[in-house]
Scaffold this motif. Structure first.
Motif, mmCIF file in Angstrom:
data_model
loop_
_atom_site.group_PDB
_atom_site.id
_atom_site.type_symbol
_atom_site.label_atom_id
_atom_site.label_comp_id
_atom_site.label_asym_id
_atom_site.label_seq_id
_atom_site.Cartn_x
_atom_site.Cartn_y
_atom_site.Cartn_z
ATOM 1 N N ALA A 1 8.312 37.855 0.198
ATOM 2 C CA ALA A 1 7.492 36.642 0.202
ATOM 3 C C ALA A 1 6.931 36.333 1.582
ATOM 4 C CB ALA A 1 8.317 35.467 -0.316
ATOM 5 N N ASN A 2 7.752 36.443 2.603
ATOM 6 C CA ASN A 2 7.272 36.134 3.946
ATOM 7 C C ASN A 2 6.234 37.149 4.407
ATOM 8 O OD1 ASN A 2 7.654 34.317 6.315
ATOM 9 N ND2 ASN A 2 8.082 36.264 7.323
ATOM 10 N N ALA A 3 6.428 38.417 4.035
ATOM 11 C CA ALA A 3 5.469 39.462 4.416
ATOM 12 C C ALA A 3 4.092 39.192 3.808
ATOM 13 C CB ALA A 3 5.984 40.831 3.973
ATOM 14 N N VAL A 4 4.058 38.790 2.547
ATOM 15 C CA VAL A 4 2.774 38.517 1.887
ATOM 16 C C VAL A 4 2.112 37.289 2.511
ATOM 17 C CG1 VAL A 4 1.638 37.959 -0.292
ATOM 18 C CG2 VAL A 4 3.527 39.595 -0.258
ATOM 19 N N ALA A 5 2.901 36.264 2.796
ATOM 20 C CA ALA A 5 2.331 35.077 3.445
ATOM 21 C C ALA A 5 1.741 35.435 4.810
ATOM 22 C CB ALA A 5 3.399 34.001 3.587
ATOM 23 N N GLU A 6 2.414 36.309 5.558
ATOM 24 C CA GLU A 6 1.874 36.744 6.845
ATOM 25 C C GLU A 6 0.573 37.517 6.669
ATOM 26 O OE1 GLU A 6 6.039 36.974 9.431
ATOM 27 O OE2 GLU A 6 4.884 38.811 9.087
ATOM 28 N N ASN B 1 7.926 31.732 -4.386
ATOM 29 C CA ASN B 1 8.452 32.308 -3.140
ATOM 30 C C ASN B 1 7.361 32.543 -2.106
ATOM 31 O OD1 ASN B 1 11.297 32.592 -3.701
ATOM 32 N ND2 ASN B 1 10.765 34.175 -5.184
ATOM 33 N N VAL B 2 6.246 33.147 -2.525
ATOM 34 C CA VAL B 2 5.161 33.421 -1.580
ATOM 35 C C VAL B 2 4.362 32.162 -1.294
ATOM 36 C CG1 VAL B 2 3.059 34.741 -1.144
ATOM 37 C CG2 VAL B 2 4.981 35.832 -2.305
ATOM 38 N N GLY B 3 3.919 31.491 -2.357
ATOM 39 C CA GLY B 3 3.036 30.345 -2.182
ATOM 40 C C GLY B 3 3.630 29.240 -1.341
ATOM 41 N N SER B 4 4.932 28.991 -1.476
ATOM 42 C CA SER B 4 5.564 27.935 -0.688
ATOM 43 C C SER B 4 5.602 28.303 0.788
ATOM 44 C CB SER B 4 6.973 27.640 -1.208
ATOM 45 O OG SER B 4 7.786 28.794 -1.154
ATOM 46 N N ARG B 5 5.836 29.570 1.098
ATOM 47 C CA ARG B 5 5.839 30.015 2.500
ATOM 48 C C ARG B 5 4.425 29.974 3.078
ATOM 49 N NH1 ARG B 5 10.142 32.066 0.099
ATOM 50 N NH2 ARG B 5 12.037 32.503 1.291
ATOM 51 N N LEU B 6 3.447 30.355 2.269
ATOM 52 C CA LEU B 6 2.063 30.304 2.729
ATOM 53 C C LEU B 6 1.644 28.860 2.987
ATOM 54 C CD1 LEU B 6 -0.653 31.588 3.307
ATOM 55 C CD2 LEU B 6 -1.118 31.573 0.844
ATOM 56 N N ASP B 7 2.021 27.963 2.107
ATOM 57 C CA ASP B 7 1.721 26.540 2.286
ATOM 58 C C ASP B 7 2.298 26.044 3.612
ATOM 59 O OD1 ASP B 7 1.035 23.811 1.604
ATOM 60 O OD2 ASP B 7 3.123 23.536 0.970
ATOM 61 N N PHE B 8 3.534 26.401 3.898
ATOM 62 C CA PHE B 8 4.203 25.972 5.126
ATOM 63 C C PHE B 8 3.464 26.487 6.355
ATOM 64 C CE2 PHE B 8 7.580 26.433 8.354
ATOM 65 C CZ PHE B 8 8.090 25.150 8.358
ATOM 66 N N LYS B 9 3.095 27.754 6.356
ATOM 67 C CA LYS B 9 2.401 28.334 7.512
ATOM 68 C C LYS B 9 0.997 27.737 7.661
ATOM 69 C CE LYS B 9 4.743 32.812 6.929
ATOM 70 N NZ LYS B 9 5.709 32.679 8.010
ATOM 71 N N ALA B 10 0.291 27.586 6.538
ATOM 72 C CA ALA B 10 -1.066 27.039 6.583
ATOM 73 C C ALA B 10 -1.066 25.615 7.132
ATOM 74 C CB ALA B 10 -1.682 27.076 5.188
ATOM 75 N N ASN B 11 -0.100 24.820 6.727
ATOM 76 C CA ASN B 11 -0.002 23.449 7.228
ATOM 77 C C ASN B 11 0.216 23.420 8.733
ATOM 78 O OD1 ASN B 11 1.743 22.102 4.296
ATOM 79 N ND2 ASN B 11 -0.431 22.449 4.661
ATOM 80 N N GLN B 12 0.962 24.394 9.259
ATOM 81 C CA GLN B 12 1.187 24.459 10.706
ATOM 82 C C GLN B 12 -0.114 24.729 11.463
ATOM 83 O OE1 GLN B 12 4.487 27.389 10.673
ATOM 84 N NE2 GLN B 12 5.632 25.834 11.794
ATOM 85 N N LEU B 13 -1.079 25.357 10.779
ATOM 86 C CA LEU B 13 -2.372 25.645 11.393
ATOM 87 C C LEU B 13 -3.388 24.539 11.113
ATOM 88 C CD1 LEU B 13 -2.633 29.449 10.531
ATOM 89 C CD2 LEU B 13 -2.073 28.434 12.756
ATOM 90 N N GLY B 14 -2.952 23.460 10.470
ATOM 91 C CA GLY B 14 -3.849 22.341 10.189
ATOM 92 C C GLY B 14 -4.716 22.522 8.966
ATOM 93 N N ILE B 15 -4.428 23.530 8.153
ATOM 94 C CA ILE B 15 -5.216 23.780 6.944
ATOM 95 C C ILE B 15 -4.763 22.828 5.841
ATOM 96 C CG2 ILE B 15 -5.837 25.501 5.206
ATOM 97 C CD1 ILE B 15 -5.124 27.664 7.276
ATOM 98 N N THR B 16 -5.706 22.245 5.127
ATOM 99 C CA THR B 16 -5.395 21.395 3.976
ATOM 100 C C THR B 16 -5.173 22.277 2.760
ATOM 101 O OG1 THR B 16 -6.741 19.579 4.840
ATOM 102 C CG2 THR B 16 -6.244 19.549 2.477
#
Length: 346
Positions: free
Chosen positions: A92-97, A126-141
């Protein structure tokens, strides 16, 4: 005890040799005849695990070291008292990256600010929640669509599919299912493809078949990112030619993900055999920490791993399977010290 293991399973010798005699084959070449005297089967995604494969064999434990499940007939295994475990979430983390790397490159090449964009995430597991977390850190809505989670958790943080599809960037992270209350096959298809904006970025790093490729190839978008294809390894040449990144189903292929897939199945096999866990196996991955001295997200992530190399490799589509089987070493971001602060995992 005899084990049959897909030869692409990471670290199979170091991790599984304590259970007995190991035979390995490429996943597509594992047959019923090759399993007749085996009790343990450990696969990745290229082996169809069903009655045709297992009927009349001694197999009593099947482990799949990948996150997907569409290659396994779980009903058959259950009806025949064959234990089955899979490595849900291992990559999951690899795909989000992978997705964040794609977005940083697109922002650089098209000269836009990621914090001004909306990201529709279809499937927030698993993937979508990690992607959401990373995207939010970059200021993405982010616009999150997951009807199963919404039913369990309420509507507050979720939107309906139509709203998610209206985002500037739309990315899919659902399993491939054909039945049930929320089938995902052709989830983006003739019924709703018109909702994708002409200047949208569309990403499939989930499973082939979630997006109707016969419509996708005719639909104008700003850019397409495609890692998962309907008829792998026989991919859609028109979509490949018109994609910003066209990669051979490698988004989840980090060393970390492959190790975790093997380790998760190892622990389950220990439980199945009532055997103790060897704690040394958990430390098999211990790369030297590397410093990345770039000052931007784009340059930092490309210095860690450039997915453009994977895109270039697939320009000869006949190399799809061979490239996956001999994929370059790729470690996840946690193994690097960076000047530019990159999104850390959930």
């Amino acid at each position: 005890m005899k084990l049959m293991i897909d030869d692409a399973v990471w670290g199979y010798k170091e991790i599984f040799s304590g259970f007995g005699e190991i035979t390995t084959l490429p996943g597509r070449l594992i047959t019923r005849e090759s399993l007749l005297d085996c009790e343990i089967l450990i696969v990745r995604s290229r082996t169809k695990v069903n009655k045709q494969l297992l009927d009349g064999t001694k197999v009593r434990f099947v482990g799949s070291t990948v996150a997907g499940l569409d290659h396994v007939d779980e009903n058959y295994l259950k009806e025949n008292a064959i234990s089955f475990v899979s490595a849900q979430g291992c990559n999951a983390n690899a795909v989000a990256e992978y997705v964040i790397s794609a977005l940083s490159n697109l922002a650089n090449d098209h000269n836009f600010d990621l914090s001004t964009k909306t990201l529709g995430i279809i499937g927030v597991g698993n993937v979508g929640s990690r992607l959401d977390f990373k995207a939010n850190q970059l200021g993405i809505t982010t616009l999150l669509n997951d009807p199963i989670r919404e039913a369990n958790e309420g509507k507050n943080k979720f939107v309906d599919l139509d709203e998610a599809l209206s985002a500037d960037i739309v990315t899919f992270h659902t399993p491939l299912t054909f039945s049930g209350a929320h089938p995902s096959h052709n989830l983006l298809g003739s019924q709703n493809f018109n909702l994708i904006k002409e200047d949208a970025i569309l990403i499939n790093a989930a499973r082939g078949g979630i997006i109707d490729e016969s419509l996708w190839e005719k639909t104008k978008t700003k850019e397409n990112i495609i890692d998962c294809w309907e008829n792998e390894p026989n991919i859609n040449p028109r979509l490949q030619r018109n994609s910003y990144w066209a990669t051979p189903h490698i988004a989840g292929h980090s060393i970390d993900a492959k190790f975790m897939g093997s380790f998760m199945i190892y622990k389950e096999l220990c439980s199945f055999n009532k055997a103790p866990i060897n704690n040394e196996i958990e430390s098999l991955i211990n790369p030297e920490i590397r410093a990345i001295n770039e000052s931007s997200l784009h340059d930092t992530l490309n210095s860690i791993y450039s997915f453009f190399d994977d895109h270039e490799a697939l320009k000869d589509s006949s190399k799809f399977e061979d490239y996956r089987r001999h994929y370059p070493e790729r470690y996840e971001w946690k193994h690097f010290h960076t000047n530019f602060i990159i999104p850390h995992k959930l």
